[in-house]
Design a protein around this motif. Structure first.
Motif, PDB file in Angstrom:
ATOM      1  N   SER A 128      45.983 -13.950 119.741  1.00 14.73           N
ATOM      2  CA  SER A 128      45.402 -14.755 120.591  1.00 14.73           C
ATOM      3  C   SER A 128      44.402 -15.583 120.094  1.00 14.73           C
ATOM      4  O   SER A 128      43.305 -14.721 120.332  1.00 14.73           O
ATOM      5  CB  SER A 128      45.572 -14.072 121.897  1.00 14.73           C
ATOM      6  OG  SER A 128      45.341 -14.902 122.911  1.00 14.73           O
ATOM      7  N   THR A 129      44.247 -16.460 119.862  1.00 15.98           N
ATOM      8  CA  THR A 129      43.195 -17.317 119.506  1.00 15.98           C
ATOM      9  C   THR A 129      42.659 -18.688 120.085  1.00 15.98           C
ATOM     10  O   THR A 129      41.488 -18.684 120.156  1.00 15.98           O
ATOM     11  CB  THR A 129      43.227 -17.848 117.706  1.00 15.98           C
ATOM     12  OG1 THR A 129      44.190 -18.592 117.791  1.00 15.98           O
ATOM     13  CG2 THR A 129      43.653 -16.380 117.158  1.00 15.98           C
ATOM     14  N   PHE A 130      43.481 -19.172 120.497  1.00 19.23           N
ATOM     15  CA  PHE A 130      43.158 -20.612 121.083  1.00 19.23           C
ATOM     16  C   PHE A 130      42.752 -21.604 120.025  1.00 19.23           C
ATOM     17  O   PHE A 130      41.661 -22.391 120.186  1.00 19.23           O
ATOM     18  CB  PHE A 130      42.491 -20.702 122.328  1.00 19.23           C
ATOM     19  CG  PHE A 130      43.225 -20.086 123.356  1.00 19.23           C
ATOM     20  CD1 PHE A 130      44.110 -20.643 124.127  1.00 19.23           C
ATOM     21  CD2 PHE A 130      42.936 -18.837 123.863  1.00 19.23           C
ATOM     22  CE1 PHE A 130      44.718 -20.313 125.353  1.00 19.23           C
ATOM     23  CE2 PHE A 130      43.676 -18.101 124.824  1.00 19.23           C
ATOM     24  CZ  PHE A 130      44.679 -19.102 125.650  1.00 19.23           C
ATOM     25  N   LYS A 133      42.848 -23.088 113.253  1.00 15.99           N
ATOM     26  CA  LYS A 133      42.320 -22.724 111.983  1.00 15.99           C
ATOM     27  C   LYS A 133      42.590 -21.071 112.020  1.00 15.99           C
ATOM     28  O   LYS A 133      42.877 -20.532 110.971  1.00 15.99           O
ATOM     29  CB  LYS A 133      40.798 -22.863 111.825  1.00 15.99           C
ATOM     30  CG  LYS A 133      40.769 -24.299 111.348  1.00 15.99           C
ATOM     31  CD  LYS A 133      39.301 -24.642 111.008  1.00 15.99           C
ATOM     32  CE  LYS A 133      39.257 -26.564 110.624  1.00 15.99           C
ATOM     33  NZ  LYS A 133      37.621 -26.659 110.505  1.00 15.99           N
ATOM     34  N   LYS A 134      42.083 -20.254 113.102  1.00 21.79           N
ATOM     35  CA  LYS A 134      42.382 -18.826 113.012  1.00 21.79           C
ATOM     36  C   LYS A 134      43.792 -18.499 113.187  1.00 21.79           C
ATOM     37  O   LYS A 134      44.254 -17.335 112.545  1.00 21.79           O
ATOM     38  CB  LYS A 134      41.790 -18.365 114.427  1.00 21.79           C
ATOM     39  CG  LYS A 134      40.238 -18.357 114.193  1.00 21.79           C
ATOM     40  CD  LYS A 134      39.663 -17.945 115.456  1.00 21.79           C
ATOM     41  CE  LYS A 134      38.130 -17.970 115.661  1.00 21.79           C
ATOM     42  NZ  LYS A 134      37.663 -17.662 116.933  1.00 21.79           N
ATOM     43  N   ASP A 135      44.557 -19.215 113.560  1.00 22.44           N
ATOM     44  CA  ASP A 135      46.116 -19.175 113.633  1.00 22.44           C
ATOM     45  C   ASP A 135      46.573 -19.184 112.097  1.00 22.44           C
ATOM     46  O   ASP A 135      47.383 -18.546 111.703  1.00 22.44           O
ATOM     47  CB  ASP A 135      46.955 -20.090 114.566  1.00 22.44           C
ATOM     48  CG  ASP A 135      46.619 -19.889 115.879  1.00 22.44           C
ATOM     49  OD1 ASP A 135      46.363 -18.784 116.451  1.00 22.44           O
ATOM     50  OD2 ASP A 135      46.973 -20.773 116.792  1.00 22.44           O
ATOM     51  N   ALA A 136      46.073 -20.158 111.353  1.00 21.51           N
ATOM     52  CA  ALA A 136      46.382 -20.272 109.970  1.00 21.51           C
ATOM     53  C   ALA A 136      46.089 -19.080 109.224  1.00 21.51           C
ATOM     54  O   ALA A 136      46.551 -18.842 108.365  1.00 21.51           O
ATOM     55  CB  ALA A 136      45.967 -21.561 109.589  1.00 21.51           C
ATOM     56  N   GLU A 137      44.854 -18.597 109.535  1.00 19.92           N
ATOM     57  CA  GLU A 137      44.327 -17.602 108.939  1.00 19.92           C
ATOM     58  C   GLU A 137      45.097 -16.235 109.278  1.00 19.92           C
ATOM     59  O   GLU A 137      45.425 -15.547 108.165  1.00 19.92           O
ATOM     60  CB  GLU A 137      42.738 -17.285 109.180  1.00 19.92           C
ATOM     61  CG  GLU A 137      42.246 -16.093 108.667  1.00 19.92           C
ATOM     62  CD  GLU A 137      40.607 -15.856 109.282  1.00 19.92           C
ATOM     63  OE1 GLU A 137      39.915 -14.786 108.781  1.00 19.92           O
ATOM     64  OE2 GLU A 137      40.255 -16.427 110.301  1.00 19.92           O
ATOM     65  N   PHE A 138      45.539 -16.159 110.488  1.00 23.16           N
ATOM     66  CA  PHE A 138      46.444 -14.833 110.769  1.00 23.16           C
ATOM     67  C   PHE A 138      47.836 -15.074 109.772  1.00 23.16           C
ATOM     68  O   PHE A 138      48.034 -14.023 109.193  1.00 23.16           O
ATOM     69  CB  PHE A 138      46.470 -14.956 112.080  1.00 23.16           C
ATOM     70  CG  PHE A 138      47.504 -13.815 112.617  1.00 23.16           C
ATOM     71  CD1 PHE A 138      46.724 -12.671 113.137  1.00 23.16           C
ATOM     72  CD2 PHE A 138      48.839 -13.593 112.647  1.00 23.16           C
ATOM     73  CE1 PHE A 138      47.468 -11.561 113.697  1.00 23.16           C
ATOM     74  CE2 PHE A 138      49.671 -12.955 113.173  1.00 23.16           C
ATOM     75  CZ  PHE A 138      48.885 -11.802 113.675  1.00 23.16           C
ATOM     76  N   TRP A 171      53.743 -18.180 116.831  1.00 22.59           N
ATOM     77  CA  TRP A 171      53.844 -19.312 115.987  1.00 22.59           C
ATOM     78  C   TRP A 171      53.381 -18.557 114.654  1.00 22.59           C
ATOM     79  O   TRP A 171      53.813 -18.788 113.606  1.00 22.59           O
ATOM     80  CB  TRP A 171      53.569 -20.600 116.281  1.00 22.59           C
ATOM     81  CG  TRP A 171      54.398 -21.114 117.389  1.00 22.59           C
ATOM     82  CD1 TRP A 171      54.328 -21.371 118.632  1.00 22.59           C
ATOM     83  CD2 TRP A 171      56.057 -21.470 117.207  1.00 22.59           C
ATOM     84  NE1 TRP A 171      55.691 -21.916 119.180  1.00 22.59           N
ATOM     85  CE2 TRP A 171      56.586 -21.702 118.424  1.00 22.59           C
ATOM     86  CE3 TRP A 171      56.928 -21.513 115.977  1.00 22.59           C
ATOM     87  CZ2 TRP A 171      57.801 -22.127 118.465  1.00 22.59           C
ATOM     88  CZ3 TRP A 171      58.069 -21.580 116.089  1.00 22.59           C
ATOM     89  CH2 TRP A 171      58.579 -22.245 117.405  1.00 22.59           C
ATOM     90  N   PRO A 172      52.014 -18.337 114.642  1.00 23.26           N
ATOM     91  CA  PRO A 172      51.333 -17.844 113.439  1.00 23.26           C
ATOM     92  C   PRO A 172      52.015 -16.593 112.990  1.00 23.26           C
ATOM     93  O   PRO A 172      52.230 -16.328 111.558  1.00 23.26           O
ATOM     94  CB  PRO A 172      49.828 -17.220 113.937  1.00 23.26           C
ATOM     95  CG  PRO A 172      49.836 -18.085 115.254  1.00 23.26           C
ATOM     96  CD  PRO A 172      50.938 -18.358 115.793  1.00 23.26           C
TER      97      PRO A 172
END
Length: 319
Positions: A128-130, A133-138, A171-172
């Protein structure tokens, strides 16, 4: 003169306070109407709600001067109504909470380890990032772990460990685990009026962020999916995205049962309503309402990479 001054100050303070109250009331009324319309039009449970009563009760809410307090009063009112008719999944995020999450580092990172006899283990926590870029990192962390294990070893089977994954953004998770499967439809959200596919595409997340493109060498490797009572929401969706594949089997305990698809509705005050709008289906068209039951029930609740759930999965993967 002193009395006049005090009276004037008191009057100005009261006038200012009243002006703030009027402005706050206007904003709260507008937010209330906005949420009312969204839920009435889009909720999976809209036909089970008494909208006449909700309208009159929402107008009677006792509001305050503080906008944040009013926001919470309204959020709590609608969540209570949704919970009463069986929607245990919908939720609100205030703009303050969203910004706090955005400004924080990832709470947990995916883990991966080569275990024994050709078995690769991937632990996928909540996400849970909102923040894209953090989603992509995950997602890239998952893919990099898979790539490293697959290149350094001869893998005959994979364990995708979703125990304790309380959800967030699926999705990530799907984008990272795409390294294990073929591209295509991995599930659906449906409410009888529409059937929306979940599509997993190599190197893509939201069709925007570019990811690691690695795919495992042995596309026929068995995959064991682990979940437990603390696997919920997007953690459950991620498990379902593997269901219907002939090389997949699930292990553990029943999941938390948050198997409705939440859709994000941005609010005019910067908050978000994540509203249960559909049930979920796997790629084969099987519907899921409530808890997921694993193919193999294992009572061990240790939730470690060395427990009975993992060893039972390894036995199957090694057959």
């Amino acid at each position: 003169m002193k009395h006049f001054l005090i009276t004037t100050i008191t009057f100005l303070f009261a006038f200012n306070l009243n002006a703030q109250k009027v402005q706050s009331d206007k904003q709260a009324i507008a937010l209330n109407k906005e949420i009312f319309k969204i839920i009435k039009k889009n909720s999976l449970f809209t036909n089970e709600l008494n909208w006449k009563n909700i309208e009159s009760e929402s107008k009677a809410l006792i509001l305050e001067v503080n906008d944040s307090n009013n926001e919470q009063i309204i959020f709590d009112f609608y969540i209570k109504k949704l919970r009463e008719i069986g929607d245990k999944h919908s939720l609100f995020y205030s703009s303050k909470k969203i910004n706090g999450i955005k400004d924080s580092p990832l709470a947990e990172y995916p883990q991966g380890e080569y275990l024994v006899n050709g078995i690769g283990w991937i632990k996928v926590p909540r996400c849970s990032t909102f923040d894209e870029k953090k989603d992509a990192e995950f997602a890239n962390t998952i893919r990099s772990l898979i790539e490293k294990m697959d290149k350094e070893n001869t893998i005959i089977g994979w364990i995708v460990d979703l125990r304790g994954n309380g959800g967030g953004n699926m999705w990530p998770m799907l984008a990272g685990l795409n390294a294990l499967i073929e591209d295509g439809i991995v599930g659906y959200a449906t409410n009888g009026k529409f059937k929306e596919p979940w599509i997993s595409v190599n190197s893509k997340i939201y069709n925007k962020q570019t990811l690691n493109t690695y795919k495992i060498k042995n596309k026929n490797s068995k995959i064991a999916i682990l979940f437990d009572e603390n696997t919920g929401s997007s953690g459950e969706m991620t498990a379902v995205s593997f269901f219907g594949l002939s090389n997949v089997k699930s292990f553990g305990q029943k999941s938390a049962g948050y198997t409705t698809a939440n859709y994000t509705f941005p609010l005019s005050n910067g908050g978000q309503l994540l509203l249960a709008r559909a049930y979920i289906m796997d790629r084969a068209g099987k519907s899921y309402k409530g808890e997921l039951t694993p193919d193999v029930l294992v009572s061990d609740l240790s939730n470690t990479k060395n427990d009975k759930v993992v060893s039972t999965a390894i036995e199957w993967l090694s057959e």
